[in-house]
Design a protein around this motif. Structure first.
Motif, PDB file in Angstrom:
ATOM      1  N   GLN A  94      -7.774 -19.601  95.054  1.00 40.74           N
ATOM      2  CA  GLN A  94      -6.407 -20.314  95.486  1.00 40.74           C
ATOM      3  C   GLN A  94      -5.060 -19.724  95.278  1.00 40.74           C
ATOM      4  OE1 GLN A  94      -6.705 -24.741  96.269  1.00 40.74           O
ATOM      5  NE2 GLN A  94      -8.904 -24.681  96.319  1.00 40.74           N
ATOM      6  N   CYS A  95      -4.523 -19.951  94.281  1.00 43.23           N
ATOM      7  CA  CYS A  95      -3.234 -19.412  93.746  1.00 43.23           C
ATOM      8  C   CYS A  95      -3.565 -18.213  93.256  1.00 43.23           C
ATOM      9  CB  CYS A  95      -2.588 -20.166  92.769  1.00 43.23           C
ATOM     10  SG  CYS A  95      -3.132 -20.085  91.008  1.00 43.23           S
ATOM     11  N   TYR A  97      -4.152 -16.882  90.295  1.00 42.90           N
ATOM     12  CA  TYR A  97      -3.760 -16.554  89.021  1.00 42.90           C
ATOM     13  C   TYR A  97      -4.886 -16.155  87.939  1.00 42.90           C
ATOM     14  CZ  TYR A  97      -0.435 -16.290  85.118  1.00 42.90           C
ATOM     15  OH  TYR A  97       0.580 -15.633  84.141  1.00 42.90           O
ATOM     16  N   CYS A 134      -7.133 -24.768  90.653  1.00 41.96           N
ATOM     17  CA  CYS A 134      -7.202 -25.019  91.975  1.00 41.96           C
ATOM     18  C   CYS A 134      -8.517 -25.331  92.407  1.00 41.96           C
ATOM     19  CB  CYS A 134      -6.629 -23.453  92.653  1.00 41.96           C
ATOM     20  SG  CYS A 134      -4.938 -23.316  92.291  1.00 41.96           S
TER      21      CYS A 134
ATOM     22  N   TYR B  31       3.257 -11.972  90.611  1.00 39.50           N
ATOM     23  CA  TYR B  31       3.812 -13.271  90.256  1.00 39.50           C
ATOM     24  C   TYR B  31       5.308 -12.955  89.276  1.00 39.50           C
ATOM     25  CZ  TYR B  31      -1.203 -14.627  91.061  1.00 39.50           C
ATOM     26  OH  TYR B  31      -2.144 -14.827  91.706  1.00 39.50           O
ATOM     27  N   GLY B 198       0.351 -31.425  84.773  1.00 36.43           N
ATOM     28  CA  GLY B 198      -0.011 -30.415  85.861  1.00 36.43           C
ATOM     29  C   GLY B 198      -0.807 -29.676  85.567  1.00 36.43           C
ATOM     30  N   ALA B 199      -0.598 -28.719  84.664  1.00 30.20           N
ATOM     31  CA  ALA B 199      -1.382 -27.675  83.959  1.00 30.20           C
ATOM     32  C   ALA B 199      -1.791 -26.653  84.808  1.00 30.20           C
ATOM     33  CB  ALA B 199      -2.508 -28.135  83.316  1.00 30.20           C
ATOM     34  N   ILE B 201      -2.128 -22.862  85.872  1.00 28.41           N
ATOM     35  CA  ILE B 201      -2.619 -21.937  84.891  1.00 28.41           C
ATOM     36  C   ILE B 201      -1.578 -20.641  84.762  1.00 28.41           C
ATOM     37  CG2 ILE B 201      -4.498 -20.232  84.351  1.00 28.41           C
ATOM     38  CD1 ILE B 201      -5.414 -23.106  84.285  1.00 28.41           C
ATOM     39  N   GLU B 202      -0.536 -20.573  85.877  1.00 32.21           N
ATOM     40  CA  GLU B 202       0.510 -19.668  85.439  1.00 32.21           C
ATOM     41  C   GLU B 202       1.720 -20.712  85.003  1.00 32.21           C
ATOM     42  OE1 GLU B 202       3.702 -16.895  88.103  1.00 32.21           O
ATOM     43  OE2 GLU B 202       3.227 -18.919  88.883  1.00 32.21           O
ATOM     44  N   PRO B 203       2.210 -20.479  83.786  1.00 34.35           N
ATOM     45  CA  PRO B 203       3.209 -21.268  83.510  1.00 34.35           C
ATOM     46  C   PRO B 203       4.494 -20.772  84.295  1.00 34.35           C
ATOM     47  CG  PRO B 203       2.196 -20.259  81.610  1.00 34.35           C
ATOM     48  CD  PRO B 203       1.835 -19.469  82.885  1.00 34.35           C
ATOM     49  N   VAL B 249       3.218 -17.719  93.352  1.00 33.02           N
ATOM     50  CA  VAL B 249       3.104 -18.767  92.785  1.00 33.02           C
ATOM     51  C   VAL B 249       1.755 -19.037  92.008  1.00 33.02           C
ATOM     52  CG1 VAL B 249       4.005 -21.165  92.186  1.00 33.02           C
ATOM     53  CG2 VAL B 249       5.211 -19.379  93.556  1.00 33.02           C
ATOM     54  N   GLY B 250       1.534 -19.172  90.995  1.00 33.27           N
ATOM     55  CA  GLY B 250       0.227 -19.446  90.306  1.00 33.27           C
ATOM     56  C   GLY B 250      -0.278 -20.866  90.146  1.00 33.27           C
ATOM     57  N   GLY B 251      -0.080 -21.581  91.261  1.00 30.68           N
ATOM     58  CA  GLY B 251      -0.394 -22.862  90.939  1.00 30.68           C
ATOM     59  C   GLY B 251       0.847 -23.915  90.853  1.00 30.68           C
ATOM     60  N   PHE B 253       1.042 -27.824  91.683  1.00 32.92           N
ATOM     61  CA  PHE B 253       0.539 -29.528  91.442  1.00 32.92           C
ATOM     62  C   PHE B 253       1.680 -30.253  91.279  1.00 32.92           C
ATOM     63  CE2 PHE B 253      -2.318 -26.057  89.860  1.00 32.92           C
ATOM     64  CZ  PHE B 253      -3.184 -26.250  90.708  1.00 32.92           C
ATOM     65  N   HIS B 505       1.504 -22.223  97.229  1.00 35.72           N
ATOM     66  CA  HIS B 505       1.200 -21.606  95.727  1.00 35.72           C
ATOM     67  C   HIS B 505      -0.337 -21.745  95.716  1.00 35.72           C
ATOM     68  CE1 HIS B 505       3.465 -25.543  96.160  1.00 35.72           C
ATOM     69  NE2 HIS B 505       2.428 -25.829  95.516  1.00 35.72           N
ATOM     70  N   GLY B 506      -1.016 -21.105  96.711  1.00 31.34           N
ATOM     71  CA  GLY B 506      -2.396 -21.018  96.452  1.00 31.34           C
ATOM     72  C   GLY B 506      -3.250 -21.877  97.716  1.00 31.34           C
ATOM     73  N   GLN B 678      -9.188 -27.639  99.126  1.00 34.27           N
ATOM     74  CA  GLN B 678      -8.406 -28.594  98.655  1.00 34.27           C
ATOM     75  C   GLN B 678      -8.972 -29.619  98.034  1.00 34.27           C
ATOM     76  OE1 GLN B 678      -4.760 -28.414  98.336  1.00 34.27           O
ATOM     77  NE2 GLN B 678      -5.265 -26.161  98.989  1.00 34.27           N
ATOM     78  N   GLY B 681     -10.638 -28.984  94.426  1.00 34.38           N
ATOM     79  CA  GLY B 681      -9.654 -28.804  93.300  1.00 34.38           C
ATOM     80  C   GLY B 681      -9.080 -30.219  93.189  1.00 34.38           C
TER      81      GLY B 681
END
Lengths: 156, 821
Positions: A94-95, A97, A134, B31, B198-199, B201-203, B249-251, B253, B505-506, B678, B681
């Motif tokens: 999805q994202c 990363y 994701c 990113y 939220g975590a 994976i991309e900070p 954008v890496g996620g 949430f 962002h995904g 969706q 996840g």
């Protein structure tokens, strides 16, 4: 050492991590950083054919090694690697990363597995070192199994 | 608005592969940390190790003297800021006491990780070293960590406010006390919905550049337009001189639905130094200072007649806000309250919310934002009620479902549900599960010592955040109304660019929105590019959160494309000398009804609009583009049934999810593959909260779960495969009939897991366990039920970690002690 088949040579600080060398010095930004503790696996690449978390490898440890990153997975003719194709076809991202690390870890998983069928459990246990927030992993598992099949391994 | 009758759904409804993916699977995506700007400086933040302290002094001289260091700034240096960090909720008639929150602390620090100084230098390594050389002297102050302790006001987080109780909000419908007094059966339960991360994976990360009065900010954000607006307010820069770009954008949430201190720090420092400044969050920082979610203590009461008619539902919610407010902190529980009655016709309802400050980091919107908490307490309590009534929990649900013919249905709170068919989703899910076979298997396994259980969650939720008047300043009280924009531009060659104010962002907007627009303009989705996340390109937008992108932004794109299609039909009719009503959108062209050989491709139409005006009807404006703001008349209310099957090891308390069956209804599918993704996840996020994840502070306010070593994000090995299906009930709220799906899985899932574990253990006398259902908690509950327990013991994270994590590990109701009434 070689990176994606290209020879590279550099003098580096002893503390420089491989992931920072790849990203900052070579501009190979497909390898990502997602944690400080080697839990997330976003930085996974191959060192002499085996997957490593490049955030836990010092660049100097890779002296003389063959490194492959996500950028090196695509064929010379631009053809996608079966794992790249699998992730795309099965909506395994999805994202995106975690995806490069997932693909690199999965490639090692398939290579290490030998010729037999790769079960769902094999994939799930084998990818325990790579986190995804994701996808809920469902389609990642399908993507890896599809790729394994395309690579001549029968999915279970 | 004139629209074409019914766009032929050639691409809508298809599981088309994502247009986003080629760059993502080859390592070519960009990113925030992949962006390099010439002359880039780097920032590190000096953060408080104390949970509550007065700052006595800050000495940055040693750091400033280190090689490569350009500047050290403290809060005092930033006195020119025109506003503190924003909290964007001011409900009319409700007092909200908002503690001032500056990007760098002024005078006191109020949680571990509070920013006290920033260090700017030539590379990312030297600034980390230098940040450690900044000497800060703290005078520790008393700390309050537990939210119910904080309610006593014995230790104040902010002396200046005089209380930790920062807001109270009540909503009632019917007469709750009378209904409870008249009921045949009443159940009560204290439910802790613990703090999570939220975590993504991309900070987070930011780059800011300031040149000649113009500010450009790249940020890993869900809300670029809101950031631009805020920069204008806070830094006094005209909005047209500010550009905010959300790169890949890496996620998110919800964790990137925020106006962050570090964003201001970079922008401000870039202006001071006239050099671009970059900050990339470490995971340790992300665990400490990317906003947390959930964290409520709930006291619920539910009442019913002996025939199972639910007559009343009351929730007292004590919300742990943390030490300050984020963008939306105090309104999070309210969002859940709007669907407090869930799928059920309950006549008497009451929600009493108390927002409380503690010396922990802020809580704010994380996937679901208030609705997972509300759905959890509702669906868990219904199972408790079913047990007390001696009624099947599914029969109890069915008896109280709002019937399909009762939609639109207005709840006692005045919220009007758009559409629903709850029984149909439940029926389909049960068909997939095969409940009879399950019960037989459950009994068989129990003989072998395997405790298998099944849990249900029949949910509905409120999303598609808009309409502007309802949520805006004079409505619900948000600082800005919510709507969404689209700009659809046909180029002279007939390819199309769609600019959306949504900021994915995904989620797959580039694919789904392209499918919608392609069908309306008779082109292939491959010829439709979707641009997002750049305030310098499209019109004002509100971003991506609250499952709003498709139902608001997607509909905006559809309407804009429909308007353009109407113009195209007029141009084609003019050129074919036909009547406009005889022109339809065909495959690859606009064509004559009944004679599809006669027609024009979009490229030919665009040729008239841009190149040869002789093909344009007299007086028609040249060009082929349409800007549109869409503001719906109502929210949307997706719904469905989630079923969880677990195995519980009675010797260790270990819970394993062995099956997950879900039937969701989000209206007609634009791209079913994206919907399933969706849901996957979303459910995994819920499984994480229910079984593993928990942000833990000790009683001194120290963060215990500071890395992914301690914060247990589920891996592939902990998550099952999902068995999904959908029903399709159109929403009358928008012309696509669609509803949001991004948060539904997270909203639905946690009670299904808890109910499944209780189903597995009920024969041992266990009736309730608070999340997360770790092995120790489950084992302790079993021991207590078997009469072997010594009462609730310490949580497994350590004997000194009581606060929000320690729920009632046993059963039975408790009463509030903190005076939350």
């Amino acid at each position: 050492m070689t990176v994606n088949g290209q020879p590279v040579e550099a003098e580096v600080e002893p503390r420089l991590l491989l992931v920072h060398y790849l990203r900052d010095e070579l501009g190979l930004t497909g390898t990502h950083v997602g944690c400080d503790t080697s839990n997330c696996g976003a930085c996974t690449c191959h060192l002499d054919g085996e997957s490593v978390k490049s955030c836990t490898v010092l660049t100097v440890q890779a002296d003389g090694a063959e490194i492959t990153t996500i950028e090196g997975m695509i064929g010379d003719d631009g053809e996608l690697h079966p794992l790249q194709e699998g992730f795309w076809a099965e909506h395994g991202l999805q994202c995106g990363y975690c995806t490069p690390g997932m693909i690199m870890a999965a490639a090692d998983l398939i290579a290490r597995h030998g010729p037999g069928p790769i079960s769902e459990e094999d994939v799930r246990k084998g990818l325990e070192g790579n986190l995804c927030r994701c996808t809920g992993y469902h389609n990642i598992v399908k993507a890896v199994q599809a790729a394994a099949e395309a690579m001549g391994k029968v999915a279970a | 608005m004139s629209t074409i009758e019914e766009a032929p759904a050639k691409h809508v409804g298809q599981a088309i592969r994502r247009k986003e993916d080629p760059r993502l699977i080859t390592g070519r995506a960009k990113y925030i940390d992949d962006i390099v700007v010439h002359g880039l400086l780097h920032m590190a933040v000096v953060r408080s190790p104390e949970a509550h302290a007065r700052i006595v002094s800050i000495d940055g001289s040693e750091a400033l003297g280190m090689p490569g260091i350009k500047a050290v700034y403290t809060g005092e240096d930033m006195s020119d800021l025109l506003a503190p960090l924003p909290m964007a909720w001011a409900p009319p008639g409700v007092e909200v006491k908002t503690p001032e929150r500056w990007p760098l602390a002024r005078g006191t620090v109020n949680h571990v990780g509070d920013a006290v100084a920033m260090v700017i230098g030539e590379n990312k390594h030297v600034v980390v070293d230098a940040a450690q050389a900044v000497r800060v002297e703290y005078e520790p102050l008393p700390v309050v960590v537990d939210v119910e302790e904080a309610l006593k006001d014995e230790v104040l987080v902010h002396e200046s406010l005089g209380t930790n109780k920062v807001h109270e909000w009540s909503m009632g419908g019917g007469d709750i006390e009378q209904a409870i007094a008249d009921a045949d059966v009443v159940v009560e339960q204290r439910i802790v919905n613990h703090r999570t991360s939220g975590a993504a994976i991309e900070p987070r990360g930011v780059i800011a550049e300031y040149r000649h009065g113009y500010l450009t900010v790249w940020s890993s954000t869900q809300v670029p337009h809101l950031l631009r607006l805020f920069y204008a307010v806070q830094m006094g820069i005209a909005e047209d001189h500010v550009r905010v770009i959300a790169p890949e954008v890496g996620g998110g949430f919800g964790g990137k639905l925020q106006v962050c201190a570090e964003e201001t720090l970079c922008a401000w420092a870039a202006k001071q130094l006239a050099m671009p400044v970059k900050w990339i969050e470490t995971r340790s920082e992300a665990m400490a200072v990317s906003h947390h979610g959930r964290d409520q203590v709930d006291y619920v009461r539910m009442a019913a007649k002996s025939d199972g008619t639910i007559t009343a539902f009351h929730a007292k919610i004590i919300q742990d806000c943390g030490a300050y407010f984020g963008l939306l902190t105090p309104m999070i529980p309210e969002l859940g309250a709007f669907v407090m009655t869930g799928c059920y016709a309950i006549a008497n309802v009451q929600t009493d919310i108390t927002g409380v400050l503690t010396n922990k980091y802020i809580t704010d919107a994380i996937r679901g934002a208030g609705r997972p908490e509300m759905t959890h307490m509702l669906e868990v309590t219904i199972d408790l009620l079913a047990e007390k009534l001696g009624m099947d929990p599914l029969e109890l649900r069915r008896k109280n479902f709002i019937a399909p013919e009762d939609f639109p249905y207005t709840t006692p709170y005045g919220v009007t549900y758009d559409s629903g068919n709850y029984a149909a989703a439940l029926d389909r899910a049960l068909e997939m599960l095969d409940l009879d076979a399950f019960r037989a298997e459950q009994a068989h396994l129990r003989e072998q010592g395997i405790y298998r259980g099944v849990g249900f969650s029949t949910y509905t939720e409120i999303c598609g955040l808009a309409p502007s008047r309802a949520v805006g300043p004079k409505g619900f009280g948000l600082g800005i109304g919510l709507y969404e924009s689209a700009l659809v531009r046909v180029h002279p060659t007939g390819t199309v660019t769609v600019f959306t104010g949504a900021s994915p962002h995904g989620q797959g907007h580039e694919t789904g929105f392209a499918q919608i627009v392609a069908d309306r303009l008779g082109v292939d989705p491959a010829d439709v590019e979707v641009i997002h996340g750049d305030t310098a390109t499209g019109p004002m937008g509100l971003g991506t959160y609250g499952s709003r992108s498709l139902a608001i932004g997607g509909v905006a794109a559809a309407h804009a494309a429909e308007k353009l299609a109407e113009k195209c039909r007029q141009i084609v009719a003019f050129n074919l000398e036909a009547d406009v009503s005889d022109i339809e959108v065909g495959s690859g062209k606009f064509q004559l009804v009944g004679d599809p050989d006669q027609g024009m491709t979009l490229g030919e139409v665009a040729g008239c609009a841009y190149i040869d005006a002789s093909g344009m009807p007299e007086g028609m404006e040249l060009g082929l583009e349409q800007t549109l703001i869409y503001d719906p008349t109502n929210f949307v209310f997706p719904f469905g049934t989630h079923i969880c099957v677990v195995d519980v090891d009675p010797n260790t308390g270990k819970v394993e999810v062995v099956r997950w069956v879900a039937v969701d209804d989000c209206g007609p599918a634009i791209n079913p593959m994206l919907i399933d993704g969706q849901v996957h996840g979303g459910v995994a996020h819920g499984i994480g909260q229910a079984l593993y994840e928990q942000v833990v502070y000790d009683d001194r306010g120290q963060l215990v779960t500071g890395t992914f070593m301690d914060y247990a994000l589920p891996t592939a090995a902990e998550i099952p495969s999902f068995e999904l299906d959908r029903t399709e009930t159109k929403s009358p709220s928008n012309s696509l009939g669609v509803k949001g799906i991004g948060e539904a899985g997270t909203i639905a899932s946690t009670p299904a897991i808890v109910n499944a574990v209780i189903d597995a253990l009920r024969h041992e006398g266990v009736t309730y366990i608070d999340m997360p259902l770790t092995s120790l908690r489950v084992w302790e509950a079993l021991e207590e039920a078997r009469g072997r327990g010594d009462g609730p013991s310490a949580t497994e994270q350590g004997a000194d970690l009581p606060p929000q994590g320690e729920g009632s590990a046993g059963s039975g109701p408790t009463t509030p002690e903190g005076g939350a009434a």
